[in-house]
Write a protein that holds these residues in place. Structure first.
Motif, PDB file in Angstrom:
ATOM      1  N   SER A 107       0.887  -1.126  -0.109  1.00 37.60           N
ATOM      2  CA  SER A 107      -0.191  -0.069   0.118  1.00 37.60           C
ATOM      3  C   SER A 107       0.861   1.282  -0.111  1.00 37.60           C
ATOM      4  CB  SER A 107      -0.880  -0.015   1.310  1.00 37.60           C
ATOM      5  OG  SER A 107      -1.835  -1.097   1.108  1.00 37.60           O
ATOM      6  N   SER A 108       2.206   1.316  -0.838  1.00 39.77           N
ATOM      7  CA  SER A 108       2.766   2.345  -0.979  1.00 39.77           C
ATOM      8  C   SER A 108       3.643   2.295  -2.099  1.00 39.77           C
ATOM      9  CB  SER A 108       3.731   2.469   0.526  1.00 39.77           C
ATOM     10  OG  SER A 108       4.757   1.603   0.526  1.00 39.77           O
ATOM     11  N   ASN A 109       4.434   3.309  -2.090  1.00 39.22           N
ATOM     12  CA  ASN A 109       4.875   3.459  -3.621  1.00 39.22           C
ATOM     13  C   ASN A 109       6.320   3.890  -3.806  1.00 39.22           C
ATOM     14  OD1 ASN A 109       2.017   3.747  -4.612  1.00 39.22           O
ATOM     15  ND2 ASN A 109       1.915   5.456  -3.302  1.00 39.22           N
ATOM     16  N   ILE A 110       6.755   4.134  -5.106  1.00 41.31           N
ATOM     17  CA  ILE A 110       8.286   4.485  -5.163  1.00 41.31           C
ATOM     18  C   ILE A 110       8.140   5.739  -5.974  1.00 41.31           C
ATOM     19  CG2 ILE A 110      10.574   4.016  -6.274  1.00 41.31           C
ATOM     20  CD1 ILE A 110      10.253   1.012  -5.736  1.00 41.31           C
ATOM     21  N   TYR A 111       8.868   6.879  -5.581  1.00 41.20           N
ATOM     22  CA  TYR A 111       8.796   7.959  -6.197  1.00 41.20           C
ATOM     23  C   TYR A 111      10.210   8.209  -6.825  1.00 41.20           C
ATOM     24  CZ  TYR A 111       4.201   9.195  -4.559  1.00 41.20           C
ATOM     25  OH  TYR A 111       2.924   9.491  -4.136  1.00 41.20           O
ATOM     26  N   LEU A 112      10.252   8.361  -7.978  1.00 40.62           N
ATOM     27  CA  LEU A 112      11.732   8.851  -8.569  1.00 40.62           C
ATOM     28  C   LEU A 112      11.751  10.279  -9.253  1.00 40.62           C
ATOM     29  CD1 LEU A 112      14.599   7.635  -8.980  1.00 40.62           C
ATOM     30  CD2 LEU A 112      13.667   6.691 -11.225  1.00 40.62           C
ATOM     31  N   ILE A 125       5.243  -4.377  -5.598  1.00 40.31           N
ATOM     32  CA  ILE A 125       4.822  -2.965  -5.129  1.00 40.31           C
ATOM     33  C   ILE A 125       3.317  -3.182  -5.454  1.00 40.31           C
ATOM     34  CG2 ILE A 125       4.888  -0.617  -5.833  1.00 40.31           C
ATOM     35  CD1 ILE A 125       7.382  -1.115  -7.300  1.00 40.31           C
ATOM     36  N   TYR A 126       2.516  -2.929  -4.207  1.00 39.84           N
ATOM     37  CA  TYR A 126       1.030  -2.818  -4.076  1.00 39.84           C
ATOM     38  C   TYR A 126       0.812  -1.319  -4.057  1.00 39.84           C
ATOM     39  CZ  TYR A 126       1.132  -7.768  -2.943  1.00 39.84           C
ATOM     40  OH  TYR A 126       1.353  -9.139  -3.084  1.00 39.84           O
ATOM     41  N   GLY A 127       1.166  -0.912  -5.254  1.00 38.12           N
ATOM     42  CA  GLY A 127       0.820   0.784  -5.573  1.00 38.12           C
ATOM     43  C   GLY A 127       1.562   0.848  -6.708  1.00 38.12           C
ATOM     44  N   TYR A 128       2.231   2.009  -6.855  1.00 38.86           N
ATOM     45  CA  TYR A 128       2.662   2.609  -8.178  1.00 38.86           C
ATOM     46  C   TYR A 128       4.029   3.112  -8.029  1.00 38.86           C
ATOM     47  CZ  TYR A 128       0.974   7.235  -6.267  1.00 38.86           C
ATOM     48  OH  TYR A 128       0.639   8.157  -5.474  1.00 38.86           O
ATOM     49  N   ILE A 129       4.814   3.279  -9.346  1.00 34.57           N
ATOM     50  CA  ILE A 129       6.118   3.841  -9.447  1.00 34.57           C
ATOM     51  C   ILE A 129       5.647   5.219 -10.145  1.00 34.57           C
ATOM     52  CG2 ILE A 129       8.407   3.832 -10.383  1.00 34.57           C
ATOM     53  CD1 ILE A 129       8.242   0.873 -10.339  1.00 34.57           C
ATOM     54  N   ILE A 144       3.853  -4.943 -10.271  1.00 38.00           N
ATOM     55  CA  ILE A 144       3.545  -3.722  -9.749  1.00 38.00           C
ATOM     56  C   ILE A 144       1.838  -3.882  -9.841  1.00 38.00           C
ATOM     57  CG2 ILE A 144       3.277  -1.390 -10.132  1.00 38.00           C
ATOM     58  CD1 ILE A 144       5.806  -1.610 -11.806  1.00 38.00           C
ATOM     59  N   LEU A 145       0.907  -3.941  -8.714  1.00 40.23           N
ATOM     60  CA  LEU A 145      -0.249  -4.258  -8.669  1.00 40.23           C
ATOM     61  C   LEU A 145      -1.290  -3.444  -7.803  1.00 40.23           C
ATOM     62  CD1 LEU A 145      -0.780  -7.729  -7.218  1.00 40.23           C
ATOM     63  CD2 LEU A 145       1.457  -6.643  -6.843  1.00 40.23           C
ATOM     64  N   ASN A 146      -2.694  -3.613  -8.127  1.00 35.66           N
ATOM     65  CA  ASN A 146      -3.795  -3.326  -7.145  1.00 35.66           C
ATOM     66  C   ASN A 146      -3.613  -1.770  -6.401  1.00 35.66           C
ATOM     67  OD1 ASN A 146      -4.270  -6.031  -7.517  1.00 35.66           O
ATOM     68  ND2 ASN A 146      -4.014  -6.780  -5.482  1.00 35.66           N
ATOM     69  N   SER A 147      -3.154  -0.742  -7.420  1.00 34.39           N
ATOM     70  CA  SER A 147      -3.503   0.668  -6.939  1.00 34.39           C
ATOM     71  C   SER A 147      -4.983   1.160  -7.357  1.00 34.39           C
ATOM     72  CB  SER A 147      -2.389   1.522  -7.416  1.00 34.39           C
ATOM     73  OG  SER A 147      -2.597   1.798  -8.645  1.00 34.39           O
TER      74      SER A 147
END
Length: 284
Positions: A107-112, A125-129, A144-147
């Motif tokens: 339930s969290s993400n990677i921010y680049l 990643i149960y969220g997004y990039i 990457i799934l389920n956001s």
């Protein structure tokens, strides 16, 4: 005699280079961390070239944050980072040559942001990039799934290589490529990004390419069973090179395999897709 002197000089130079490499190896340090704060501290510590997560960690909002570093590896060793959804599990800003690997983001993400020559690989990643203002990065072998939004967003970023990811079950776009939005400064185009050999399935839309996004290559991907379309290009001015993809639009790709393995569903988007499929007489 001159030849002997030359050989001696070469041997001395080689010995000197080996000594420098040995010193660098000694100075390189592997550090372990066991909390969001500890991982942030170790990742920003110049003496820690590799940071290993030693247990599952969580935070009420964002977790690991790093800015202005280079030549680092963050290896979660399969451990979980649990943060509030829409908050960054891992926030990376103004980085060069940083690798994030083997993390499970719940339930969290990677921010680049504003980062270059980085690698994000082998993560679940149960969220997004979210990528913006960044170039020459590799995003590969992630699940990457389920956001309740998008899988991968590329905005105002160029020459990124997105390969071998499984992007599944997002209520928005699987992959969204576009210009940097006004609220982030605006004006930066996304150009020469490559999507290769990804599996993008059961999202609201598979891939969305927005206007003023040029020279995007979409090659050898499986883009199937997305509710409102597999590949949508918003403008004829966007140059998109489609090659050897499998999708639901026979004008753009080879057709998807028509078989859906079962009519069970576990999310709103998946239930909508299977309810709309005439082969599913009953959806459970």
């Amino acid at each position: 005699m001159n030849v002997d002197k030359m050989i001696k000089k070469i041997l001395v130079l080689i010995g000197f280079l080996f000594m420098i490499l040995a010193i660098q190896e000694i100075n390189a340090e592997i550090c372990e961390c066991n909390s969001c704060e500890d991982c942030t501290k170790k990742l920003n510590d110049a003496s820690c070239t590799e940071v290993y997560l030693s247990k599952n960690i969580s935070a009420e909002r964002g977790c690991i944050s790093s800015k202005g570093i280079s030549n680092k590896i963050l290896d979660c060793k399969g451990h979980i980072i649990d943060a509030t959804f829409h908050a960054p599990g891992i926030y990376l800003n103004n980085l060069i040559n940083v690798t994030v690997t083997n993390c499970v983001l719940n339930s969290s993400n990677i921010y680049l942001y504003n980062s270059h020559y980085c690698v994000i690989k082998n993560n679940t990643i149960y969220g997004y990039i979210d990528v913006y203002g960044s170039s020459n990065n590799k995003i590969k072998y992630n699940y990457i799934l389920n956001s309740d939004g998008e899988g991968i967003t590329i905005q105002g970023s160029s020459k990124n290589f997105i390969s071998d990811n499984k992007i599944h079950n997002h209520s928005g776009y699987g992959v969204h490529i576009g210009v940097e939005p006004e609220w982030r400064g605006g004006g930066y185009l996304s150009t020469e990004n490559i999507l290769f050999n990804n599996e993008i399935t059961m999202n609201q839309v598979g891939i969305l390419v927005r206007p003023d996004t040029n020279n995007t290559v979409i090659d050898s991907n499986k883009i199937c069973w997305n509710l409102e379309g597999d590949i949508i290009v918003k403008s004829t001015y966007s140059i998109v090179n489609l090659k050897d993809n499998i999708c639901g639009d026979s004008k753009k790709c080879k057709k998807c395999d028509e078989q859906i393995l079962n009519c069970n569903c576990s999310s709103c988007i998946e239930c909508k897709i299977k309810l709309s499929d005439p082969r599913c007489k009953e959806v459970t």
